[in-house]
Design an enzyme around this catalytic site. Structure first.
Site, PDB file in Angstrom:
ATOM      1  N   GLN A  78       7.798  45.167  84.300  1.00 15.30           N
ATOM      2  CA  GLN A  78       8.592  44.467  85.312  1.00 15.30           C
ATOM      3  C   GLN A  78       7.988  44.711  86.692  1.00 15.30           C
ATOM      4  O   GLN A  78       8.362  45.644  87.398  1.00 15.30           O
ATOM      5  CB  GLN A  78      10.051  44.920  85.277  1.00 15.30           C
ATOM      6  N   PHE A  79       7.052  43.844  87.079  1.00 14.50           N
ATOM      7  CA  PHE A  79       6.340  44.011  88.341  1.00 14.50           C
ATOM      8  C   PHE A  79       7.264  43.979  89.550  1.00 14.50           C
ATOM      9  O   PHE A  79       6.935  44.504  90.614  1.00 14.50           O
ATOM     10  CB  PHE A  79       5.233  42.956  88.488  1.00 14.50           C
ATOM     11  N   THR A  80       8.451  43.403  89.415  1.00 21.75           N
ATOM     12  CA  THR A  80       9.359  43.280  90.555  1.00 21.75           C
ATOM     13  C   THR A  80       9.890  44.629  91.040  1.00 21.75           C
ATOM     14  O   THR A  80      10.503  44.694  92.112  1.00 21.75           O
ATOM     15  CB  THR A  80      10.540  42.342  90.220  1.00 21.75           C
TER      16      THR A  80
END
Length: 149
Positions: A78-80
């Site tokens: 989850q790059f966010t």
């Protein structure tokens, strides 16, 4: 490297309306990398995660690790997690890792988790996923390998 660790009674990942992975009791991990992450960060995170005592013992005290309860892990990229919200209303993701490097680190991280003997299921890196979980407790811990306090 940032990891959101959630103690769950169950968790699953669905891609294109198909459940691709699921686990029973254990951890749901949301995992993000940046370009500064190293093998040492992976080792630190794995050591912390597998030894973290956040499962209840018979006196209802958080005193047991995932190994102690024979739990499983669902690991989802989850790059966010590296979103910056300082300016404006649209988050910036410039601190998120280069996708090619992040994908490699994600695979290495999951392999290191598996090497500890824990069952590890994963989402699909870069895919549009629907994640379901039942947070047990709720217990949620944020681990940042750049902030080792």
């Amino acid at each position: 490297m940032r990891v959101v660790i959630q103690r769950v009674s169950k968790a699953s990942v669905t891609i294109e309306e198909n459940v691709v992975e699921k686990v029973g009791p254990g951890f749901m991990l949301l995992v993000a990398f940046n370009d500064e992450d190293t093998d040492a960060d992976l080792d630190f995170a794995v050591r912390k995660i597998v030894n973290m005592r956040i499962f209840e013992d018979d006196q209802a005290k958080m005193n047991l690790s995932i190994n102690d309860v024979k739990g499983a892990i669902l690991s989802v990229s989850q790059f966010t997690l590296f979103a910056s919200t300082k300016k404006g209303n649209r988050p910036s993701f410039t601190k998120s890792g280069n996708p090619e490097l992040a994908s490699k680190l994600y695979d290495q991280f999951n392999a290191k988790l598996r090497a500890t003997g824990i069952e590890v299921q994963t989402g699909q890196f870069g895919a549009d996923m629907q994640v379901e979980l039942v947070n047990d407790g709720p217990v949620t811990i944020v681990l940042d390998t750049q902030n080792k306090e």
